[in-house]
Write a protein that holds these residues in place. Sequence first.
Motif, PDB file in Angstrom:
ATOM      1  N   ALA A  16      10.572  90.370  43.165  1.00  0.00           N
ATOM      2  CA  ALA A  16       9.431  89.753  43.846  1.00  0.00           C
ATOM      3  C   ALA A  16       9.735  89.552  45.330  1.00  0.00           C
ATOM      4  O   ALA A  16       8.849  89.729  46.175  1.00  0.00           O
ATOM      5  CB  ALA A  16       9.078  88.426  43.189  1.00  0.00           C
ATOM      6  N   SER A  17      10.975  89.211  45.653  1.00  0.00           N
ATOM      7  CA  SER A  17      11.353  89.055  47.062  1.00  0.00           C
ATOM      8  C   SER A  17      11.241  90.374  47.809  1.00  0.00           C
ATOM      9  O   SER A  17      10.757  90.424  48.935  1.00  0.00           O
ATOM     10  CB  SER A  17      12.782  88.528  47.182  1.00  0.00           C
ATOM     11  N   ALA A  18      11.699  91.437  47.165  1.00  0.00           N
ATOM     12  CA  ALA A  18      11.609  92.757  47.804  1.00  0.00           C
ATOM     13  C   ALA A  18      10.155  93.174  47.990  1.00  0.00           C
ATOM     14  O   ALA A  18       9.769  93.656  49.060  1.00  0.00           O
ATOM     15  CB  ALA A  18      12.355  93.793  46.962  1.00  0.00           C
ATOM     16  N   ILE A  19       9.333  92.954  46.976  1.00  0.00           N
ATOM     17  CA  ILE A  19       7.915  93.322  47.070  1.00  0.00           C
ATOM     18  C   ILE A  19       7.209  92.473  48.113  1.00  0.00           C
ATOM     19  O   ILE A  19       6.408  92.971  48.906  1.00  0.00           O
ATOM     20  CB  ILE A  19       7.247  93.198  45.688  1.00  0.00           C
ATOM     21  N   ARG A  20       7.516  91.172  48.137  1.00  0.00           N
ATOM     22  CA  ARG A  20       6.888  90.297  49.137  1.00  0.00           C
ATOM     23  C   ARG A  20       7.242  90.741  50.551  1.00  0.00           C
ATOM     24  O   ARG A  20       6.403  90.766  51.441  1.00  0.00           O
ATOM     25  CB  ARG A  20       7.316  88.851  48.941  1.00  0.00           C
ATOM     26  N   TYR A  21       8.500  91.122  50.756  1.00  0.00           N
ATOM     27  CA  TYR A  21       8.895  91.586  52.084  1.00  0.00           C
ATOM     28  C   TYR A  21       8.127  92.853  52.454  1.00  0.00           C
ATOM     29  O   TYR A  21       7.628  92.984  53.565  1.00  0.00           O
ATOM     30  CB  TYR A  21      10.399  91.847  52.157  1.00  0.00           C
ATOM     31  N   LEU A  22       8.020  93.774  51.507  1.00  0.00           N
ATOM     32  CA  LEU A  22       7.302  95.019  51.788  1.00  0.00           C
ATOM     33  C   LEU A  22       5.818  94.775  52.056  1.00  0.00           C
ATOM     34  O   LEU A  22       5.210  95.482  52.859  1.00  0.00           O
ATOM     35  CB  LEU A  22       7.473  96.013  50.631  1.00  0.00           C
ATOM     36  N   LEU A  23       5.231  93.772  51.401  1.00  0.00           N
ATOM     37  CA  LEU A  23       3.816  93.479  51.613  1.00  0.00           C
ATOM     38  C   LEU A  23       3.555  92.714  52.908  1.00  0.00           C
ATOM     39  O   LEU A  23       2.459  92.785  53.456  1.00  0.00           O
ATOM     40  CB  LEU A  23       3.251  92.687  50.429  1.00  0.00           C
ATOM     41  N   THR A  24       4.544  91.973  53.364  1.00  0.00           N
ATOM     42  CA  THR A  24       4.328  91.125  54.545  1.00  0.00           C
ATOM     43  C   THR A  24       5.122  91.562  55.762  1.00  0.00           C
ATOM     44  O   THR A  24       5.170  90.823  56.747  1.00  0.00           O
ATOM     45  CB  THR A  24       4.677  89.656  54.224  1.00  0.00           C
ATOM     46  N   ILE A  25       5.744  92.736  55.721  1.00  0.00           N
ATOM     47  CA  ILE A  25       6.546  93.179  56.860  1.00  0.00           C
ATOM     48  C   ILE A  25       5.645  93.295  58.100  1.00  0.00           C
ATOM     49  O   ILE A  25       4.611  93.938  58.067  1.00  0.00           O
ATOM     50  CB  ILE A  25       7.267  94.502  56.559  1.00  0.00           C
ATOM     51  N   PRO A  26       6.009  92.611  59.158  1.00  0.00           N
ATOM     52  CA  PRO A  26       5.159  92.642  60.344  1.00  0.00           C
ATOM     53  C   PRO A  26       5.326  93.947  61.129  1.00  0.00           C
ATOM     54  O   PRO A  26       6.393  94.557  61.120  1.00  0.00           O
ATOM     55  CB  PRO A  26       5.653  91.447  61.169  1.00  0.00           C
ATOM     56  N   THR A  27       4.250  94.330  61.808  1.00  0.00           N
ATOM     57  CA  THR A  27       4.334  95.497  62.678  1.00  0.00           C
ATOM     58  C   THR A  27       5.053  95.090  63.957  1.00  0.00           C
ATOM     59  O   THR A  27       5.274  93.907  64.221  1.00  0.00           O
ATOM     60  CB  THR A  27       2.936  96.027  63.029  1.00  0.00           C
ATOM     61  N   LYS A  28       5.395  96.077  64.754  1.00  0.00           N
ATOM     62  CA  LYS A  28       6.075  95.808  66.023  1.00  0.00           C
ATOM     63  C   LYS A  28       5.197  94.935  66.924  1.00  0.00           C
ATOM     64  O   LYS A  28       5.677  93.993  67.557  1.00  0.00           O
ATOM     65  CB  LYS A  28       6.409  97.133  66.703  1.00  0.00           C
ATOM     66  N   GLN A 112       3.197  71.512  59.873  1.00  0.00           N
ATOM     67  CA  GLN A 112       2.998  71.983  61.239  1.00  0.00           C
ATOM     68  C   GLN A 112       1.850  72.994  61.260  1.00  0.00           C
ATOM     69  O   GLN A 112       1.901  74.007  60.562  1.00  0.00           O
ATOM     70  CB  GLN A 112       4.273  72.616  61.773  1.00  0.00           C
ATOM     71  N   PRO A 113       0.820  72.742  62.067  1.00  0.00           N
ATOM     72  CA  PRO A 113      -0.348  73.624  62.072  1.00  0.00           C
ATOM     73  C   PRO A 113      -0.038  75.072  62.445  1.00  0.00           C
ATOM     74  O   PRO A 113      -0.688  75.988  61.956  1.00  0.00           O
ATOM     75  CB  PRO A 113      -1.272  72.997  63.116  1.00  0.00           C
ATOM     76  N   SER A 114       0.979  75.300  63.268  1.00  0.00           N
ATOM     77  CA  SER A 114       1.281  76.668  63.689  1.00  0.00           C
ATOM     78  C   SER A 114       1.817  77.518  62.539  1.00  0.00           C
ATOM     79  O   SER A 114       1.681  78.734  62.550  1.00  0.00           O
ATOM     80  CB  SER A 114       2.275  76.661  64.844  1.00  0.00           C
ATOM     81  N   TYR A 115       2.425  76.900  61.540  1.00  0.00           N
ATOM     82  CA  TYR A 115       2.970  77.646  60.404  1.00  0.00           C
ATOM     83  C   TYR A 115       2.043  77.653  59.199  1.00  0.00           C
ATOM     84  O   TYR A 115       2.211  78.445  58.292  1.00  0.00           O
ATOM     85  CB  TYR A 115       4.313  77.054  59.961  1.00  0.00           C
ATOM     86  N   ARG A 116       1.075  76.752  59.172  1.00  0.00           N
ATOM     87  CA  ARG A 116       0.256  76.551  57.988  1.00  0.00           C
ATOM     88  C   ARG A 116      -0.469  77.816  57.537  1.00  0.00           C
ATOM     89  O   ARG A 116      -0.506  78.131  56.355  1.00  0.00           O
ATOM     90  CB  ARG A 116      -0.748  75.432  58.230  1.00  0.00           C
ATOM     91  N   SER A 117      -1.030  78.575  58.474  1.00  0.00           N
ATOM     92  CA  SER A 117      -1.788  79.764  58.076  1.00  0.00           C
ATOM     93  C   SER A 117      -0.893  80.810  57.421  1.00  0.00           C
ATOM     94  O   SER A 117      -1.279  81.439  56.442  1.00  0.00           O
ATOM     95  CB  SER A 117      -2.517  80.361  59.271  1.00  0.00           C
ATOM     96  N   ALA A 118       0.322  80.987  57.949  1.00  0.00           N
ATOM     97  CA  ALA A 118       1.249  81.955  57.347  1.00  0.00           C
ATOM     98  C   ALA A 118       1.726  81.482  55.976  1.00  0.00           C
ATOM     99  O   ALA A 118       1.884  82.280  55.055  1.00  0.00           O
ATOM    100  CB  ALA A 118       2.438  82.192  58.261  1.00  0.00           C
ATOM    101  N   LEU A 119       1.936  80.183  55.834  1.00  0.00           N
ATOM    102  CA  LEU A 119       2.418  79.654  54.570  1.00  0.00           C
ATOM    103  C   LEU A 119       1.361  79.711  53.482  1.00  0.00           C
ATOM    104  O   LEU A 119       1.677  79.793  52.301  1.00  0.00           O
ATOM    105  CB  LEU A 119       2.897  78.218  54.747  1.00  0.00           C
ATOM    106  N   LEU A 120       0.088  79.663  53.874  1.00  0.00           N
ATOM    107  CA  LEU A 120      -0.990  79.680  52.892  1.00  0.00           C
ATOM    108  C   LEU A 120      -1.516  81.080  52.622  1.00  0.00           C
ATOM    109  O   LEU A 120      -2.547  81.240  51.980  1.00  0.00           O
ATOM    110  CB  LEU A 120      -2.118  78.749  53.350  1.00  0.00           C
ATOM    111  N   ASP A 121      -0.814  82.098  53.082  1.00  0.00           N
ATOM    112  CA  ASP A 121      -1.153  83.480  52.783  1.00  0.00           C
ATOM    113  C   ASP A 121      -1.006  83.698  51.272  1.00  0.00           C
ATOM    114  O   ASP A 121      -0.063  83.185  50.674  1.00  0.00           O
ATOM    115  CB  ASP A 121      -0.206  84.403  53.564  1.00  0.00           C
ATOM    116  N   PRO A 122      -1.911  84.450  50.628  1.00  0.00           N
ATOM    117  CA  PRO A 122      -1.830  84.625  49.168  1.00  0.00           C
ATOM    118  C   PRO A 122      -0.489  85.178  48.669  1.00  0.00           C
ATOM    119  O   PRO A 122       0.004  84.757  47.616  1.00  0.00           O
ATOM    120  CB  PRO A 122      -2.967  85.604  48.859  1.00  0.00           C
ATOM    121  N   VAL A 123       0.096  86.095  49.406  1.00  0.00           N
ATOM    122  CA  VAL A 123       1.395  86.648  48.979  1.00  0.00           C
ATOM    123  C   VAL A 123       2.455  85.554  48.998  1.00  0.00           C
ATOM    124  O   VAL A 123       3.273  85.442  48.081  1.00  0.00           O
ATOM    125  CB  VAL A 123       1.802  87.831  49.893  1.00  0.00           C
TER     126      VAL A 123
END
Length: 154
Positions: A16-28, A112-123
């Motif tokens: 699941a960690s590997a799949i999560r990384y592949l699904l959320t890998i950020p672009t440059k 912290q509001p700056s992290y909240r949106s990333a933390l609440l991502d479905p993945v």
Amino acid sequence: MHARLASGVLAVSAMASAIRYLLTIPTKTEMMERMRDVRGPVTLEEAGVDLVLFEKLAELMRWVGAGITGFTVVVMIGLAVWQWRRPGWIVPMIFLVLTLAGIALVLSAIMQPSYRSALLDPVNLFSWGLNLILALVMIAAYRGGRIYHKLRDV
């Protein structure tokens, strides 16, 4: 039985960690935007220097993230195999501590509001749900491993 169940859950968590990384890998570009957000307001001259620096760092950070994720997955699978072959309480205790520390970091970061949106991502929500299940299984595996060692020593 609980100790062996823990090894299966560790293997699933590693995948699941590997799949999560592949699904959320950020672009440059996304990495560069994150670095700009962290850096904050700059002068025009600093912005030019930052652009060159951020372009180089963004690609490096993607490789570092992939390396850390790969290393973590390999270690988790290795410990899952060890737990399967030699059931005990040490591996569940290690992962229980690490899982609870991760959950504590998420709970502190969600304030912290700056992290909240990333933390609440479905993945990420799925991943943290899996971490809660992992914590519960590791508690049971720890207890099962302790009982196993007591019975083995008798």
